[in-house]
Design a protein around this motif. Structure first.
Motif, PDB file in Angstrom:
ATOM      1  N   SER A  50       0.839  -1.209   0.000  1.00 27.36           N
ATOM      2  CA  SER A  50       0.000   0.000   0.000  1.00 27.36           C
ATOM      3  C   SER A  50       0.865   1.248   0.000  1.00 27.36           C
ATOM      4  O   SER A  50       0.616   2.189  -0.767  1.00 27.36           O
ATOM      5  N   MET A  54       0.860   4.085  -2.909  1.00 22.09           N
ATOM      6  CA  MET A  54       0.271   5.399  -2.617  1.00 22.09           C
ATOM      7  C   MET A  54       1.059   6.539  -3.244  1.00 22.09           C
ATOM      8  O   MET A  54       2.275   6.465  -3.413  1.00 22.09           O
ATOM      9  N   HIS A  68      -5.835   3.886   4.073  1.00 22.44           N
ATOM     10  CA  HIS A  68      -5.753   3.271   2.738  1.00 22.44           C
ATOM     11  C   HIS A  68      -5.888   1.752   2.819  1.00 22.44           C
ATOM     12  O   HIS A  68      -6.588   1.139   2.020  1.00 22.44           O
TER      13      HIS A  68
END
Length: 150
Positions: A50, A54, A68
């Motif tokens: 993640s 991002m 997230h």
């Protein structure tokens, strides 16, 4: 003999919760096996992947990462410390918020995330390959509906 459990379901296989539980456990076993060669737990992989995914044009905080990934902020902090100890994540003082920490994946972390992601996506293809392509799209759409309930 009659079951003692009071339930709305005639048969256990009719329970969506039980079905989700069973499928989730089976899928997680396949993901754990895919991640074992990378020495990552599932949650370590999710947070590292993640963070690598991002947009880092602005500092990414632990709170941003937890939002997230859909993880608890305190647990995220503990996992980030483990990833930092492995050399996969760097933590630095946030440039504008003295209380926050900015996170970035290290070059080694990015490389590990990409290698592990290839194996995770292959495991996903194998596991979800039991569904036809249109059924998989529908299944994913339904999962996203449940994920975005408030």
């Amino acid at each position: 003999m009659t079951p003692d459990l009071e339930t709305a379901y005639r048969d256990a296989s009719e329970s969506p919760g039980l079905a989700l539980w069973r499928v989730t456990n089976a899928w997680q076993r396949s993901i754990r096996a895919a991640l074992a060669p990378h020495d990552l737990t599932h949650v370590q992989f999710v947070l590292l992947a993640s963070l690598t995914w991002m947009d880092r044009s602005r500092p990414v905080t632990q709170r941003d990462l937890a939002a997230h990934a859909g993880t608890d902020v305190m647990m995220t902090s503990q996992v980030i410390r483990a990833l930092e100890a492995k050399g996969y994540v760097a933590r630095a003082q946030h440039p504008t918020d003295g209380r926050a920490v900015a996170l970035t994946p290290t070059p080694e972390g990015i490389a590990v995330a990409n290698r592990a992601n290839r194996d995770v996506e292959a495991a996903d293809r194998a596991y979800f390959g039991a569904l036809r392509a249109d059924d998989l799209r529908t299944f994913t759409r339904h999962l996203n509906t449940l994920d975005h309930r408030d």
